[in-house]
Write an enzyme that holds these catalytic residues in place. Structure first.
Site, PDB file in Angstrom:
ATOM      1  N   ARG A  60       1.683   1.158  10.314  1.00 46.12           N
ATOM      2  CA  ARG A  60       1.251   1.535   8.963  1.00 46.12           C
ATOM      3  C   ARG A  60       2.469   1.469   8.037  1.00 46.12           C
ATOM      4  O   ARG A  60       3.293   2.378   8.022  1.00 46.12           O
ATOM      5  CB  ARG A  60       0.656   2.942   8.976  1.00 46.12           C
TER       6      ARG A  60
ATOM      7  N   SER B 220     -10.718  -6.186   9.994  1.00 44.33           N
ATOM      8  CA  SER B 220     -12.013  -5.708   9.522  1.00 44.33           C
ATOM      9  C   SER B 220     -12.721  -6.842   8.805  1.00 44.33           C
ATOM     10  O   SER B 220     -12.115  -7.850   8.445  1.00 44.33           O
ATOM     11  CB  SER B 220     -11.857  -4.508   8.588  1.00 44.33           C
TER      12      SER B 220
ATOM     13  N   ARG C  16       0.844  -1.192   0.000  1.00 44.87           N
ATOM     14  CA  ARG C  16       0.000   0.000   0.000  1.00 44.87           C
ATOM     15  C   ARG C  16       0.881   1.244   0.000  1.00 44.87           C
ATOM     16  O   ARG C  16       1.780   1.364   0.823  1.00 44.87           O
ATOM     17  CB  ARG C  16      -0.928   0.003   1.216  1.00 44.87           C
TER      18      ARG C  16
ATOM     19  N   ARG D 233      -0.062  -5.321  12.556  1.00 44.75           N
ATOM     20  CA  ARG D 233      -0.906  -4.939  13.688  1.00 44.75           C
ATOM     21  C   ARG D 233      -1.136  -6.076  14.680  1.00 44.75           C
ATOM     22  O   ARG D 233      -1.180  -5.846  15.892  1.00 44.75           O
ATOM     23  CB  ARG D 233      -2.223  -4.370  13.165  1.00 44.75           C
TER      24      ARG D 233
ATOM     25  N   GLU E  17      -7.560  -0.154  14.885  1.00 45.22           N
ATOM     26  CA  GLU E  17      -8.094  -1.219  14.030  1.00 45.22           C
ATOM     27  C   GLU E  17      -7.092  -2.363  13.904  1.00 45.22           C
ATOM     28  O   GLU E  17      -5.948  -2.154  13.509  1.00 45.22           O
ATOM     29  CB  GLU E  17      -8.413  -0.674  12.641  1.00 45.22           C
TER      30      GLU E  17
END
Length: 429
Positions: A280, A355, A265, A394, A352
Site C-alpha cells: 500500500r 479488480s 493515492r 501488488r 486483492e
C-alpha cells in the site's frame, strides 16, 4: 449519475437498491428537489409563453396606435404587463437556477445501483466466493516476504528519506520485473484489440466528478490547488474522460483502451495498515483496462475483462480466488465489482491483486458520453467498465513471494523472460 426519469417513475425500486448499499435515504432530497423544480419550471414556461404573447400584442397595438387612442392605451397596458412579467420571470428563473444547482449537488452524491447478483453486506468479509484457481504454494523452508526476497532491490528506507513513508525505490532486477509485467500485459491487451494510452495523470475536477471519485473519495486524492488539478489514483479517470461530451457511433463500440500510468493515492484512513513493504503505497505504476461498451453487452464485457485478469494471473503461476464484492462495499460508480485476490505467502493470506468493475451508464451520464444508435433514435449513454491488469506493487509482490526458492532467490515465470526479465532474481544489485 442515475437517470432522473428512472428516479421519477420507479422511486421505490431505486430506494430499495440504494438501501442495499446503505444509501436509501439519499434519494429523498433528490425527489423533493426534482418535484419542486418541475413545478417551478411549469410556472416559468407558462410565464415565458405569456411573455411571447404580450410581445406580439405590443407590436400589433403599436402599429395601430397612430391616431387611435384605444390602441395606444392597449399598447401602454401591454408594455406595463411586459415589465411586470419580466420582473416576475427574472425572480423565478433565479430560483430555478438555484434549484438546478441544489439538485445537481444532491444527485452526484447518489451512488450507482448494485446489480441483483451482487451479495448483501457492507464489509470485505461479505464478498461472495466465485471460484478458486490453483493450489496454495507450499515450501519446505521458512517463507520470506517480498522485502526479504528483494533485499536492496526494494529500498523503502531511502524512499522515506526522499519522499516520506509509503514510497519506494524499485531497482535492478525488480525494476526489470515490473517492466516485464507491464510489457506482458500491454502485449496481451493489444492482442485483444486494446489501444495503448499514456494518459495525463493530472486532471481537472470535472474528470474526478465525472468518474464518480468526487465527492466521495476527495480525501484520498492529491490536489494542486494553485493549478486546479488533481493527481489521479488510477488511469481510469483520464481514460473515462477521453470521450467526455462526445457522441460515438454505435458501430465503433466497444472502444477499449489500456492505460499505462503512474497512480497516486493519499491512502487517507489507512494509517497503521500494510505499513511494511510496497503493498500500500502513495505512488505506483499500473496497466489499466477501460472499455466504452454498448449497454446490451456490458455484462458480457465485464466477464471478459475478468477473464483477461485471470489469464494474466495464471500465466504468472499465481494461486488466486475471485470474489463478488458486497453491495455496501462497492465504490460509488460500480454496479458490480470482482476482486481477484492472490495468495501472498509472505502474508499467509489472500489479498486483492486486481479488480474489475461494470459502472453501467453511471459515469457516462456524468461525463455526457453517448452513442448514436445505427437504427436511428435519440442518443443513449454508453456503459463504461474498468479493470486492473498489473501493478508495480501488488503484482510484483505476488510474483516474488510465490516463486521464491530456499536460497532466497526467485525463479521468474518463463512468460516474462522474453521481456528482459532474468530467469532468476537475486536480492542484491
Amino acid at each position: 449519475m442515475l437517470d432522473l426519469k428512472l428516479i421519477r417513475t420507479e422511486p421505490d425500486v431505486v430506494r430499495a437498491a440504494l438501501a442495499r448499499r446503505g444509501d436509501g435515504a439519499r434519494l429523498d432530497p433528490v425527489i423533493a428537489l426534482d418535484a419542486e423544480r418541475r413545478a417551478l419550471q411549469a410556472q416559468v414556461d407558462e410565464l415565458r409563453a405569456r411573455q411571447n404573447a404580450v410581445s406580439k400584442e405590443i407590436g400589433a397595438a403599436k402599429r395601430q396606435a397612430a391616431g387611435d387612442p384605444d390602441a395606444a392605451a392597449a399598447a401602454d397596458r401591454a408594455v406595463a404587463e411586459m415589465s411586470e412579467l419580466k420582473g416576475t420571470l427574472g425572480g423565478l428563473e433565479e430560483r430555478l437556477r438555484d434549484l438546478d444547482a441544489r439538485l445537481g449537488h444532491e444527485l452526484v452524491r447518489i451512488p450507482n445501483l448494485p446489480h441483483p447478483s451482487v451479495p448483501e453486506g457492507a464489509r470485505e468479509e461479505d464478498a461472495a466466493l466465485v471460484r478458486e484457481v490453483g493450489s496454495k504454494p507450499s515450501f519446505a523452508f521458512p517463507v520470506r516476504d517480498h522485502l526479504e526476497l528483494a533485499g536492496s532491490l526494494i529500498d523503502v528506507e531511502r524512499a522515506a528519506r526522499t519522499s516520506g513513508s509509503r514510497f519506494t525505490y524499485l531497482l535492478g532486477d525488480v525494476a526489470r520485473l515490473w517492466f516485464g509485467l507491464s510489457q506482458l500485459a500491454i502485449t496481451r491487451l493489444t492482442g485483444h484489440g486494446f489501444v495503448p494510452v499514456v494518459p495525463p495523470v493530472l486532471v481537472r475536477e470535472a474528470a474526478m466528478e465525472g468518474t464518480g471519485f468526487f465527492p466521495g473519495d476527495r480525501a484520498s486524492v492529491y490536489e494542486l490547488p494553485d493549478d486546479d488539478l488533481y493527481l489521479v489514483g488510477t488511469s481510469e479517470v483520464p481514460l473515462a474522460a477521453l470521450h467526455q461530451d462526445e457522441l460515438l457511433d454505435e458501430d465503433s463500440l466497444p472502444r477499449r483502451y489500456c492505460g499505462i500510468s503512474s497512480c497516486f493515492r493519499r491512502e487517507a484512513g489507512a494509517a497503521g495498515r500494510d505499513t511494511r513493504g510496497i503493498f500500500r503505497t502513495h505512488q505506483f505504476e499500473k496497466v489499466e483496462m477501460f472499455s466504452f461498451c454498448h449497454p446490451e453487452r456490458s455484462w458480457d464485457e465485464h466477464e471478459w475483462l475478468l477473464s483477461i485478469e485471470e489469464d494474466l494471473a495464471q500465466a504468472l503461476g499465481l494461486h488466486y480466488r475471485v470474489m463478488n464484492i458486497a453491495a455496501g462495499d462497492l465504490g460509488d460508480s460500480a454496479a458490480k465489482k470482482y476482486d481477484l485476490e492472490a495468495w501472498l505467502p509472505g502474508q499467509d493470506r489472500y489479498r486483492e491483486l486486481t479488480s474489475c468493475s461494470n459502472c453501467t451508464d453511471y459515469q457516462a451520464r456524468r461525463l455526457n458520453c453517448r452513442y448514436r444508435p445505427s437504427a436511428g433514435g435519440a442518443p443513449r449513454p454508453v456503459h463504461t467498465l474498468n479493470g486492473t491488469a498489473v501493478t508495480s506493487s501488488r503484482t510484483v509482490i505476488a510474483v516474488l513471494e510465490t516463486h521464491q526458492r530456499e536460497d532466497g532467490t526467485v525463479a521468474v515465470p518463463e512468460v516474462l523472460h522474453p521481456f528482459g526479465v532474468p530467469a532468476v532474481i537475486e536480492p542484491r544489485l
